[in-house]
Design a protein around this motif. Sequence first.
Motif: not given
Lengths: 320, 320
Positions: B152-154, B166-167, B204-208
């Motif tokens: 989520a942070a990514a 920040r995240w 979304a695909a790469a980091l989720g």
Amino acid sequence: GDEAAAAAALARQAVLTKPPGSLGRLEDLAVWLARWQGRAIPKLDRISIVVFAGNHGVAARGVSAFPIDVTAQMVANYAAGGAGINRLAETAGAALSVVPLELDRPTADFTKAPAMDEADFLAAVSAGYEAVSPENDLLAVGEMGIGNTTAAAALCAALLGGGAGRWVGRGTGVDDHGLARKRDAVEAGLARHGAKVADPLAIAAALGGRELAAMMGATLAARRHGVPMLLDGYVASAAVLPLSRLSTDALAHCRAAHCSAEPGHKALLSALGLPPLLDVGMRLGEATGAAVAMLLVRAAVSCHAGMATFAEAGVAEKTS
Amino acid sequence: GDEAAAAAALARQAVLTKPPGSLGRLEDLAVWLARWQGRAIPKLDRISIVVFAGNHGVAARGVSAFPIDVTAQMVANYAAGGAGINRLAETAGAALSVVPLELDRPTADFTKAPAMDEADFLAAVSAGYEAVSPENDLLAVGEMGIGNTTAAAALCAALLGGGAGRWVGRGTGVDDHGLARKRDAVEAGLARHGAKVADPLAIAAALGGRELAAMMGATLAARRHGVPMLLDGYVASAAVLPLSRLSTDALAHCRAAHCSAEPGHKALLSALGLPPLLDVGMRLGEATGAAVAMLLVRAAVSCHAGMATFAEAGVAEKTS
């Protein structure tokens, strides 16, 4: 409060299948109920809401958007089941009772005389005290009374300072002229009764109202019987302010249900040391904010009583 | 949305026996439900909560306080009825379903490769889309997945900027070393995949993760079927962030249930333009915040549908 029950509740929260602390204030609510109910797993079988209604002499000064007759009309609406608190009490699974306090005999206009003499004040406090059953698992009190945000503002200004402007808001929705009349009324009340400030109960009698005095009495009864209690909005919070001036832990059995849209409420809750559970712009009174907060309390108890522990569920605990 | 139904609901709010606006956000909730359900008096007969579970390759980098096995263990706990969301769904009167997404095949570690290829990503989106019944009066989706606050942070860092600091927060309660590993993982993910930022779905695909992609699919289905939806916490909000980057009103059918204790959530909700209903320090995920907010929605509908009007109750209206 029962510290052993609170400690047992806290220990249980630490082993339920969730990251420790991750239910936030729901965890605090479970521990608070455990402390005042004296059991590690609190119950919510008997929840009560009591609404006190009173009329105010100061209403004749044009401080409200509604005529004074509305107090009695709303009491009839409660009896018929048509008000917000009827619906919200039902949603919360709470028994609702309504106590009208001499509606055909308003308090005196506090700009000219004390709102109540000692006998009237004590009668109202006593009516509130008697309205609380010791059997309650959770209590909320609320109010109806045209003009009572003016009384609440006067109490806050007298006991917390900062002048009328800090504490006067639009209440049920008064216009700019009404707001100015409201400020003038509070200033006049402070000028007449401000010298009594060292005696918070004398201030409550001089600037408050019957339904405020009754809420104070109910709060004393809840404390006496160990009943945890949710404070409603601005008027309900102002009603118990004199108690907090008399004893720093007089409200230890209370939680603030919500922060009202009435602008003085945030500062009042801060003075009482009670952070609100909800901040959703409500300003209806009649214990509606407390009834909504009761839903959060039910959620808290549901998790506390019914969740599996890590051991019961075969879930691994925290590793770092 | 059905603007005629929304206007009719707004008109009804204005004549119920309360000062106009005095139920605050409960009034907004009633009008919002009316708009998406297409009826002036909304219903809450069919409320559903869907929890998606997924596993994350990045968890191997020591970014969580819990071992990866806990994802499957918690899915078993949901089946047995022992988790927080079991209790809260029951309290809210919601049907709960849980959708595990290939738990024995975690996503790839996003510091080394895209978390999902296109086929995996679309399969997860589709699983989410199919999990939503068009018959729902209200929906909430939630998640379980060890390591998913890192994903989520990514996503937030990639799509909203400001850097990992920040995240990234403590999630389930990681210690300072874990927090540093989490920040490093997010920075590495940004370095590897940040160039795809113009394509929110590629991000979304790469980091989720699968459960995030499924929540996105469920949100699309709810919008397609006109089902009003409550967003849960940090991970659920991050999951729909790519949609809001694709279309400014993609989330018009959504309300934010709560602001999580996870520090990035407040800024994320602000970026989404969705002020939270609750702010009670929850950070459990699994749709628990949304389930508690459902109680407020029930309160809102109870008042909207069941209160008397001024005319019905014989109560005088505002005079000034």
